[in-house]
Design a protein around this motif. Structure first.
Motif, PDB file in Angstrom:
ATOM      1  N   GLY A  66       0.796  -1.212   0.000  1.00  0.00           N
ATOM      2  CA  GLY A  66       0.000   0.000   0.000  1.00  0.00           C
ATOM      3  C   GLY A  66       0.832   1.267   0.000  1.00  0.00           C
ATOM      4  N   SER A  67       2.160   1.128  -0.063  1.00  0.00           N
ATOM      5  CA  SER A  67       3.013   2.323  -0.027  1.00  0.00           C
ATOM      6  C   SER A  67       3.814   2.450  -1.316  1.00  0.00           C
ATOM      7  CB  SER A  67       3.974   2.237   1.165  1.00  0.00           C
ATOM      8  OG  SER A  67       5.085   3.089   0.933  1.00  0.00           O
ATOM      9  N   PRO A  68       3.558   3.487  -2.104  1.00  0.00           N
ATOM     10  CA  PRO A  68       4.330   3.644  -3.340  1.00  0.00           C
ATOM     11  C   PRO A  68       5.804   3.909  -3.072  1.00  0.00           C
ATOM     12  CG  PRO A  68       2.871   5.536  -2.968  1.00  0.00           C
ATOM     13  CD  PRO A  68       2.520   4.515  -1.949  1.00  0.00           C
ATOM     14  N   LEU A  69       6.113   4.533  -1.921  1.00  0.00           N
ATOM     15  CA  LEU A  69       7.522   4.796  -1.625  1.00  0.00           C
ATOM     16  C   LEU A  69       8.285   3.502  -1.405  1.00  0.00           C
ATOM     17  CD1 LEU A  69       7.523   7.994   0.587  1.00  0.00           C
ATOM     18  CD2 LEU A  69       8.306   7.699  -1.770  1.00  0.00           C
ATOM     19  N   LEU A  70       7.627   2.548  -0.710  1.00  0.00           N
ATOM     20  CA  LEU A  70       8.271   1.244  -0.539  1.00  0.00           C
ATOM     21  C   LEU A  70       8.474   0.587  -1.904  1.00  0.00           C
ATOM     22  CD1 LEU A  70       6.739  -0.466   2.626  1.00  0.00           C
ATOM     23  CD2 LEU A  70       9.099   0.288   2.213  1.00  0.00           C
ATOM     24  N   LEU A 127       2.351   7.585  -6.818  1.00  0.00           N
ATOM     25  CA  LEU A 127       3.240   8.535  -6.157  1.00  0.00           C
ATOM     26  C   LEU A 127       2.572   9.898  -6.177  1.00  0.00           C
ATOM     27  CD1 LEU A 127       6.586   7.487  -7.818  1.00  0.00           C
ATOM     28  CD2 LEU A 127       6.157   7.477  -5.359  1.00  0.00           C
ATOM     29  N   PRO A 128       2.695  10.657  -5.087  1.00  0.00           N
ATOM     30  CA  PRO A 128       2.039  11.966  -5.073  1.00  0.00           C
ATOM     31  C   PRO A 128       2.759  12.975  -5.978  1.00  0.00           C
ATOM     32  CG  PRO A 128       3.343  11.649  -3.095  1.00  0.00           C
ATOM     33  CD  PRO A 128       3.427  10.365  -3.867  1.00  0.00           C
ATOM     34  N   ALA A 129       2.005  13.911  -6.524  1.00  0.00           N
ATOM     35  CA  ALA A 129       2.591  14.975  -7.338  1.00  0.00           C
ATOM     36  C   ALA A 129       2.642  16.254  -6.514  1.00  0.00           C
ATOM     37  CB  ALA A 129       1.767  15.192  -8.585  1.00  0.00           C
ATOM     38  N   ILE A 130       3.604  17.102  -6.876  1.00  0.00           N
ATOM     39  CA  ILE A 130       3.688  18.410  -6.227  1.00  0.00           C
ATOM     40  C   ILE A 130       3.143  19.424  -7.222  1.00  0.00           C
ATOM     41  CG2 ILE A 130       5.249  20.137  -5.281  1.00  0.00           C
ATOM     42  CD1 ILE A 130       7.183  17.737  -4.740  1.00  0.00           C
ATOM     43  N   SER A 131       2.182  20.212  -6.797  1.00  0.00           N
ATOM     44  CA  SER A 131       1.549  21.145  -7.724  1.00  0.00           C
ATOM     45  C   SER A 131       2.296  22.469  -7.709  1.00  0.00           C
ATOM     46  CB  SER A 131       0.084  21.339  -7.337  1.00  0.00           C
ATOM     47  OG  SER A 131      -0.538  22.099  -8.333  1.00  0.00           O
ATOM     48  N   LEU A 132       3.003  22.739  -8.784  1.00  0.00           N
ATOM     49  CA  LEU A 132       3.733  23.996  -8.886  1.00  0.00           C
ATOM     50  C   LEU A 132       2.947  25.029  -9.681  1.00  0.00           C
ATOM     51  CD1 LEU A 132       7.391  22.772  -9.543  1.00  0.00           C
ATOM     52  CD2 LEU A 132       6.351  23.486  -7.397  1.00  0.00           C
ATOM     53  N   GLY A 133       1.721  24.673 -10.098  1.00  0.00           N
ATOM     54  CA  GLY A 133       0.944  25.584 -10.934  1.00  0.00           C
ATOM     55  C   GLY A 133      -0.182  26.255 -10.182  1.00  0.00           C
ATOM     56  N   TRP A 134      -0.101  26.288  -8.828  1.00  0.00           N
ATOM     57  CA  TRP A 134      -1.177  26.828  -8.000  1.00  0.00           C
ATOM     58  C   TRP A 134      -1.476  28.288  -8.285  1.00  0.00           C
ATOM     59  CZ3 TRP A 134       1.261  30.772  -5.628  1.00  0.00           C
ATOM     60  CH2 TRP A 134       2.660  30.634  -5.464  1.00  0.00           C
ATOM     61  N   TRP A 135      -0.463  29.003  -8.802  1.00  0.00           N
ATOM     62  CA  TRP A 135      -0.627  30.441  -9.033  1.00  0.00           C
ATOM     63  C   TRP A 135      -1.466  30.742 -10.255  1.00  0.00           C
ATOM     64  CZ3 TRP A 135       1.371  31.139 -13.821  1.00  0.00           C
ATOM     65  CH2 TRP A 135       2.333  30.191 -14.245  1.00  0.00           C
TER      66      TRP A 135
END
Lengths: 309, 509
Positions: A66-70, A127-135
């Motif tokens: 259940g862990s994508p990091l693993l 895997l989670p994404a980081i949203s850099l387009g929030w602006w």
């Protein structure tokens, strides 16, 4: 992607940038790994097999735990194992690293297909994404700037390697071994051992690239998941002249080319866009032809590399 | 920097023997090298010089015997232990890593370098070290870009930087111009005179030994045959100690050259890319007349190899023409056969032989596909190939176990004799030779040079590319100097001057 503003043809470059960032990540990891391996004077064509196996194992472990990091960690460990195996075989005299690499490629893909059957149906956590387009209010921009943490890790790794090749003992040792086995032996280094570690690290990075494929983009496990990206990353290393930062930008270029087909499709081009899916392959051919010559050798190539000897 | 012993150490071997299986490489060798002396070690190939120094450097374990460093028995079991006692070695071939800068090469060769290199501190220490040295080398460029003389200086600097005060130099000047050699050896000489350094130099150049060494020791077939002060020994004395009672082939007198004759080989306005593709080889005009040896001097890597490749058809030209006997020459097998052009490239085993094929087959490479009258044939005439080989082996005294043994089993001198036999048999109008005597012993060298001279006197035009200036002076009628891919200087042998040729080789002018 929910709803899209009408931004016309601007969608193509935007989709390509987004695509470049999404598609390039596995290239970055395989190419950086291969740079380390080739800088030590050995070429590992088995990276393709490692990539596919990493995709399978990462996906499988993510489903089970259940862990994508693993999953990523497991893929990295398996990649190291493949690298160690390649390096171990190549330490025997008269073994050709390219032939071993081709065998390892088949082995990796074969094992992945064999063990990966149960994982084709179930969905693994991504895997989670980081949203850099929030602006931005424009959904296409937000989509393009959804960046995975592994991409940023890849950029950091490229910067780190670029520094480490010049400023650390291990970086210099790697370059010594890659450029001249004799000099390395005269210095008391064991070239085979350095190459073994370099191939293992290279394999581990390729494994991470594989996990990205199945756990983020395209984000599922199937047998044709890599479509030769591991091999193209090896070509990319030559194109980038064994320079880690060069690898990063070359990977972006390849990623952008790979995204061309879907970008055209997204703005409503309905005919012939599939030809552009071949863009990375065509780019590989053009680059390899343009950078090869029958009258001179490559500049910047590690002296011990079997393809440049 | 590792802790350096202050004084130059002395070294002595006592009854050193070394056997490899049944081969006795060294027999009871005792040599004494005083502190601060410049000692030369002479001997033919295979005389045991490199076995001896490898025992000293801890690469080999002597079968019996002892080594004293500064009068105390030393256990030099490994290279690391030899290094700890201040013994260092400079090899014939460079051990610098070409893509690393001088500074990187020096720092990484140190055993105690930290995981992360603090370049500011290292640069400061390197500058302080260089200030104490009698010569300097740029440390901020990749060593691959340095000239050979600078590389050799850097190799020596590296040993000194590592605190080695007893240096073994293995033919240190074989890759240098005469001026560079003079420069490097002079600096080492000065350091030994000052008592900072002890030098043991392997060499076969008598003039260097006489000019720079205090003492000389000679090995022959693994046995120590004598030692003496260089001031007491002439070159002839040293040569006779080295070769014993073997007789050398005598060279023919030179027949005069017909200077008016039509050139056999004429190369004009040739341009071609070099190996790196970055520079251009350009030969404006090169003519070789019948009965003439034209020598090409130059430091390795200045386009001689490319010139040879152009003539052999291995490197495409961008422009220019090659004419042989007035006709256009395109380096095909037909052309070479028609114009009687023959090649003896360097390292003939790799470049002029099929190593695993038999001696007879290798000797037949020119004739296997034609019959006696030069007509093409389909089936090999085994009997004729054998007969041909037998004649050649007889005529050129090639030592081989049988006609059927692979040519790679022959010694270097015999491979060269076999290739020479093949290339010099039949009609030869143009002979192109590169470094024909590299790594061969005295008797083979004398014989091969005599054969080339014979061919010249018989009217063959000879183009001789060599890195050995002594060889060029001995054989050539004219000497041309190649530098940076161009012919920069030409002189007839009568007025040739080593120092002028050397400065052109180095690219000054």
């Amino acid at each position: 992607m929910s709803g899209s503003a009408d931004i016309g043809l601007w969608g193509v470059p935007l989709a390509m940038i987004g695509g470049a960032v999404r598609v390039s990540t596995p290239y970055i990891f395989v190419a950086l790994g291969e740079t380390i391996t080739e800088r030590s004077g050995r070429i590992n064509l088995g990276q393709e097999g490692t990539l596919v196996f990493g995709a399978m194992i990462g996906y499988g472990v993510a489903i089970i735990t259940g862990s994508p990091l693993l999953g990523v960690a497991a893929a990295c460990a398996c990649g190291c194992g493949f690298g160690l195996f390649h390096g171990w075989i190549c330490r025997f005299p008269k073994v050709n690293d390219i032939a071993v690499g081709i065998a390892m490629m088949q082995l990796g893909v074969g094992l992945a297909v064999f063990f990966g059957k149960p994982f084709i149906k179930p969905a693994a956590p991504h895997l989670p994404a980081i949203s850099l387009g929030w602006w931005s209010a424009v959904p296409q921009i937000r989509a393009a700037l959804d960046v995975n943490a592994l991409f940023i890790l890849g950029l950091g790794l490229a910067l780190f390697l670029n520094w480490a090749f010049r400023n650390t003992k291990y970086g210099l040792m790697l370059r010594v071994v890659g450029d001249s086995s004799d000099a390395a032996r005269a210095m008391g280094l064991n070239p085979n051992r350095v190459r073994l570690y370099a191939t293992a690290i290279g394999g581990g990075l390729a494994g991470i690239g594989g996990a990205y494929l199945s756990l983020y983009y395209p984000g599922s496990w199937n047998e044709g998941i890599s479509s030769g990206q591991g091999l193209m990353a090896v070509a990319l290393v030559i194109f980038a002249r064994w320079n880690p930062l060069g690898c990063f930008f070359a990977a972006l270029l390849f990623g952008g080319a790979g995204a061309l087909g879907s970008a055209l499709q997204s703005v409503g081009v309905t005919q012939g866009y599939y030809l552009f899916y071949a863009a990375p392959y065509v780019l590989t051919l053009i680059i390899l032809t343009a950078t090869s010559s029958r009258s001179h050798s490559l500049v910047g190539a590690p002296g011990e590399l079997s393809i440049t000897k | 920097m590792t802790q350096a012993p202050r004084r130059a150490p002395s070294l002595e071997t006592i009854g050193m023997s070394k056997t490899f299986g049944t081969l006795q490489a060294l027999t009871d060798v005792s040599i004494k090298i005083a502190s601060g002396s410049f000692h030369a070690l002479l001997g033919e190939n295979g005389a045991g010089k490199s076995t001896l120094v490898k025992c000293i450097m801890g690469f080999y374990q002597p079968s019996s015997g002892a080594i004293l460093v500064d009068g105390a028995e030393a256990d030099l079991g490994t290279p690391a232990r030899a290094a700890a006692l201040g013994l260092g070695m400079v090899y014939q071939h460079f051990t610098l890593v070409p893509s690393l800068t001088g500074a990187e090469n020096l720092v990484i060769s140190r055993a105690d370098v930290g995981a992360v290199i603090n370049w500011r501190a290292e640069t400061r220490r390197l500058d302080a070290f260089m200030a104490t040295m009698p010569f300097s080398v740029p440390l901020d460029v990749p060593t691959g870009q340095l000239a050979a003389g600078q590389k050799q200086k850097l190799e020596i600097l590296k040993q000194l930087y590592l605190g080695r005060r007893f240096l073994i130099l293995d033919e240190p000047t074989s890759v240098l111009t005469p001026d560079e050699a003079h420069d490097v050896l002079g600096l080492l000489r000065a350091m030994t005179v000052a008592g900072d350094l002890t030098v043991l130099m392997i060499s076969h150049k008598f003039h260097e030994v006489t000019a720079f060494a205090d003492e000389v020791s000679v090995l022959r077939k693994g046995v120590f045959v004598g030692t003496g002060k260089t001031t007491d020994l002439s070159a002839a004395d040293m040569a006779s100690m080295m070769i014993g009672d073997a007789t050398l082939a005598v060279m023919d007198h030179r027949a005069s050259v017909a200077t008016e004759a039509e050139p056999t080989l004429l190369m004009q306005a040739i341009t071609a890319p070099d190996r790196t593709g970055l520079k251009t080889i350009s030969i404006a005009n090169l003519a070789v007349r019948p009965g003439e040896i034209v020598g090409i001097a130059g430091i390795a890597g200045n386009g001689q190899k490319e010139l040879l490749e152009i003539l052999a058809g291995q490197r495409p030209m961008v422009s220019g023409t090659i004419r042989v006997q007035g006709g256009t020459y395109s380096a095909t097998r037909e052309d070479a056969r028609h114009h009687h052009v023959r090649f003896i490239p360097e390292e003939p085993l790799q470049n002029a032989c099929a190593p695993r094929m038999s001696v007879a087959e290798n000797l037949a490479l020119h004739i296997f596909d034609v019959d006696k009258n030069g007509k093409n044939i389909l089936w090999l005439d085994r009997a004729r190939i054998k007969q041909h080989a037998r004649t050649l082996i007889e005529a050129f005294k090639v030592k081989t176990a049988s006609l059927a043994s692979p040519i790679t089993a022959l010694s270097g001198g015999n491979v060269q004799r076999a290739v020479l036999a093949r290339e010099l048999t039949g009609e030869v109008d143009l002979l192109i030779v590169a470094n024909p005597c590299f790594g061969l012993d005295f008797s083979a060298v004398a014989e091969i040079r005599a054969r080339i001279m014979q061919a010249r006197n018989a009217g063959t035009a000879v183009l001789l590319i060599s890195e050995d200036l002594d060889e060029l002076f001995e054989l050539s009628d004219r000497i041309l100097v190649m530098s940076s891919g161009e012919i920069v200087f030409e002189t007839p042998i009568g007025t040739a001057d080593v120092s002028i040729i050397g400065s052109h080789m180095a690219g000054h002018h």
